[in-house]
Design an enzyme around this catalytic site. Sequence first.
Site, short mmCIF file in Angstrom:
data_model
loop_
_atom_site.label_atom_id
_atom_site.label_comp_id
_atom_site.label_asym_id
_atom_site.label_seq_id
_atom_site.Cartn_x
_atom_site.Cartn_y
_atom_site.Cartn_z
N SER A 29 11.74 0.38 1.04
CA SER A 29 10.66 0.99 1.82
C SER A 29 10.32 0.23 3.10
O SER A 29 11.18 0.06 3.95
CB SER A 29 9.42 1.14 0.93
OG SER A 29 8.44 1.88 1.60
N HIS A 30 9.09 -0.24 3.18
CA HIS A 30 8.59 -0.88 4.41
C HIS A 30 9.05 -2.33 4.54
O HIS A 30 8.76 -2.98 5.54
CB HIS A 30 7.07 -0.82 4.42
CG HIS A 30 6.48 -1.44 3.17
ND1 HIS A 30 6.53 -0.79 1.96
CD2 HIS A 30 5.91 -2.63 2.95
CE1 HIS A 30 5.97 -1.56 1.04
NE2 HIS A 30 5.59 -2.69 1.61
N ASP A 61 7.86 4.75 7.96
CA ASP A 61 8.39 3.50 7.41
C ASP A 61 9.88 3.61 7.08
O ASP A 61 10.52 4.61 7.38
CB ASP A 61 7.59 3.07 6.17
CG ASP A 61 7.91 3.91 4.95
OD1 ASP A 61 8.31 5.07 5.11
OD2 ASP A 61 7.75 3.40 3.82
N ASP A 81 11.76 4.18 4.45
CA ASP A 81 12.32 5.29 3.69
C ASP A 81 11.61 6.62 3.97
O ASP A 81 11.86 7.60 3.27
CB ASP A 81 12.29 4.97 2.19
CG ASP A 81 10.89 4.75 1.66
OD1 ASP A 81 10.01 4.35 2.44
OD2 ASP A 81 10.66 4.99 0.45
N ASP A 135 8.48 7.71 3.69
CA ASP A 135 7.38 8.30 2.93
C ASP A 135 6.01 7.93 3.50
O ASP A 135 5.00 8.49 3.08
CB ASP A 135 7.48 7.96 1.43
CG ASP A 135 7.56 6.48 1.15
OD1 ASP A 135 7.50 5.67 2.10
OD2 ASP A 135 7.69 6.11 -0.05
N ARG A 136 5.96 7.00 4.45
CA ARG A 136 4.66 6.64 5.03
C ARG A 136 4.51 7.15 6.44
O ARG A 136 5.50 7.41 7.12
CB ARG A 136 4.52 5.13 5.09
CG ARG A 136 4.53 4.46 3.77
CD ARG A 136 4.20 3.01 3.97
NE ARG A 136 4.29 2.31 2.70
CZ ARG A 136 3.72 1.15 2.47
NH1 ARG A 136 3.04 0.54 3.44
NH2 ARG A 136 3.85 0.57 1.31
N LYS A 173 5.05 10.58 -1.49
CA LYS A 173 4.34 10.68 -0.22
C LYS A 173 5.37 11.04 0.85
O LYS A 173 6.56 10.82 0.67
CB LYS A 173 3.59 9.40 0.08
CG LYS A 173 4.38 8.10 0.00
CD LYS A 173 3.43 6.92 0.10
CE LYS A 173 4.15 5.58 0.12
NZ LYS A 173 4.55 5.10 -1.22
C1 VG1 Z 1 2.33 -0.91 -1.58
C2 VG1 Z 1 1.11 -0.07 -1.25
C3 VG1 Z 1 1.04 1.12 -2.18
C4 VG1 Z 1 2.35 1.91 -2.10
C5 VG1 Z 1 3.53 0.99 -2.39
C6 VG1 Z 1 4.85 1.69 -2.20
O1 VG1 Z 1 2.22 -1.41 -2.89
O2 VG1 Z 1 -0.06 -0.82 -1.33
O3 VG1 Z 1 -0.07 1.92 -1.84
O4 VG1 Z 1 2.34 2.97 -3.00
O5 VG1 Z 1 3.50 -0.12 -1.49
O6 VG1 Z 1 4.97 2.15 -0.90
P1 VG1 Z 1 1.72 -2.91 -3.20
O7 VG1 Z 1 1.87 -3.06 -4.68
O8 VG1 Z 1 2.58 -3.83 -2.39
O9 VG1 Z 1 0.30 -2.97 -2.74
V1 VG1 Z 1 6.46 2.30 -0.14
O10 VG1 Z 1 6.31 3.11 1.21
O11 VG1 Z 1 7.35 1.67 -1.16
O12 VG1 Z 1 7.29 3.29 -0.80
CO CO Z 2 8.07 3.78 1.84
#
Ligand code: VG1
Ligand code: CO
Length: 543
Positions: free
Chosen positions: A113-114, A277, A279, A281-282, A376
């Site tokens: 992801s991010h 982001d 992948d 989803d954000r 998302k």
């Molecule tokens: C973070 C965010 C959470 C989100 C997760 C996955 O988790 O706070 O709201 O769902 O990332 O997002 P954490 O446990 O680091 O607070 V991402 O865009 O993986 O897919």
């Molecule tokens: Co993501």
Amino acid sequence: MTHIHTVATQPIAGQKPGTSGLRKKTPVFMGRHYLENFVQSIFDVVGAEGKTFVLGGDGRYFNDRAAQVILRMAAANGAARVIVGQGAILSTPAASHLIRLNKTDGGIIMSASHNPGGPEEDFGVKFNMPNGGPAPEAVTEAMYARTQEIVEYRMLDAQDVDLGRLGRVSLGGMVVDVVDPVADYAALMESLFDFGAIRAMFAGGFRMRVDSMCAVTGPYAVEILENRLGAAKGTVVNGTPLPDFGGMHPDPNPTWAKALMDEMFGADAPDFGAASDGDGDRNMVVGRGIYVSPSDSLAVLAANAHLAPGYKAGLKGVARSMPTSAAADRVAEALGIGAYETPTGWKFFGNLLDAGRATICGEESFGTGSDHVREKDGLWAILLWLNILAVRKQPVAAILAEHWAKFGRNYYSRHDFEAIAADKADAMMAALRGSLAGLKGNSVEGMVVSGADDFAYTDPVDGSVSQKQGVRVMFADGSRFVLRLSGTGTEGATLRLYLERYAAGPAGLDLDPQEALAPVIRAAHGIARIAEFTGRTEPDVVT
Ligand code: VG1
Ligand code: CO
């Protein structure tokens, strides 16, 4: 002639999925048996024989190699068919859509992801269920348990599949369908939003900038915004997915998407800005000269969703993660629909969406989505905003001002303290948890505590319980703060401090959020003793 090898292996410590799948440093994932052990554990838990899966990822370093390994393992485990995005590319929401559209048995998404990508950065693998959503805790726990007892994995002895070419090939006895990663997703978006109205807005001179941060949304954004909706060429910047994201940190927030922020606050700012982001989803959305906090974005989208064709019948309910501000609750109340508060992580929305209790969901971490998929969806949120802008014909700033005037404003901010030694972070949380019972009635920095707890969630659909999802401290004036440790980091611990204060309006709606929240920030530091335990006084990232 194909051969299936059964490779002797042994458990590898630490293969525990976090908030969103298993995330580790790329060299760890590339280590001996590491990817293989986890993928076999997935197949052992969900079963592969005769099944169909979707496979794709965000294009980061090792994405292509991992895809070949997963395909060979799927074939060796007896899967009937894998639908894979061309070049092993699929955004997370597009993967969720393909899982549902093709009525498959789930999918494997390769992404961290991010988190930054590259040979020394992060890689990740997550499993999504047949409903298209992230595996729930019971399933990820079973996968983790399997990683601790695994003794062998199955691997087909075969050449790489050519994932560059669209079409059907076979791998052992398994069918591999290489599909266009964008086409079905773009069609879904076209079914939800008034593309005609948005096209007319662009034709009328509306200007936009989308920063795809060299991650997966580039091809999706170019096709949908520039090709189908007629946004000017060059609207999408950093639109080519790169293995290292061009060195960018593909986390769409004011810190990491600073170039976009500068543009939107500059002299010749476009009407609307957005970033997504790694992948896809954000999303972060920005108006000309005004930043939209994700919690506010969720509330505005919920209040205006009926303006888009896909939601014209209204919403069934709105769900948000616990640390997300209560702004969306006020909208739900006004609409007379259900409001739900879940733990952090999209997997907790799945049951509410499946059961038809919620239509729109959101998290403070720049995640918004609806029942069109079970993840998302960054571009979905950007398109819903565009649809709203096209119908209301007002600037973003005016839409926010009217929203706050009507509902009041939930000032909100998240402070992240990154790469803290894990033992220090754990000690701080333990001390805080230990102090909760005695907090009520205390006055700290002039703020009187009205309650404190450790958030626990009982899923209203299946009754499953998730404990210890974050410490909440509420104050007599309606403010609150939340503290929890990240479940997606790969280096030490990340402490997240979420801050909220409500102003009913009409006065006091124009403060700087950090100023408005200053007393809550001081009280949070006082109560949690952040500096004493971690040595940190200032956050690394403020959103
Ligand atoms: C973070 C965010 C959470 C989100 C997760 C996955 O988790 O706070 O709201 O769902 O990332 O997002 P954490 O446990 O680091 O607070 V991402 O865009 O993986 O897919
Ligand atoms: Co993501």
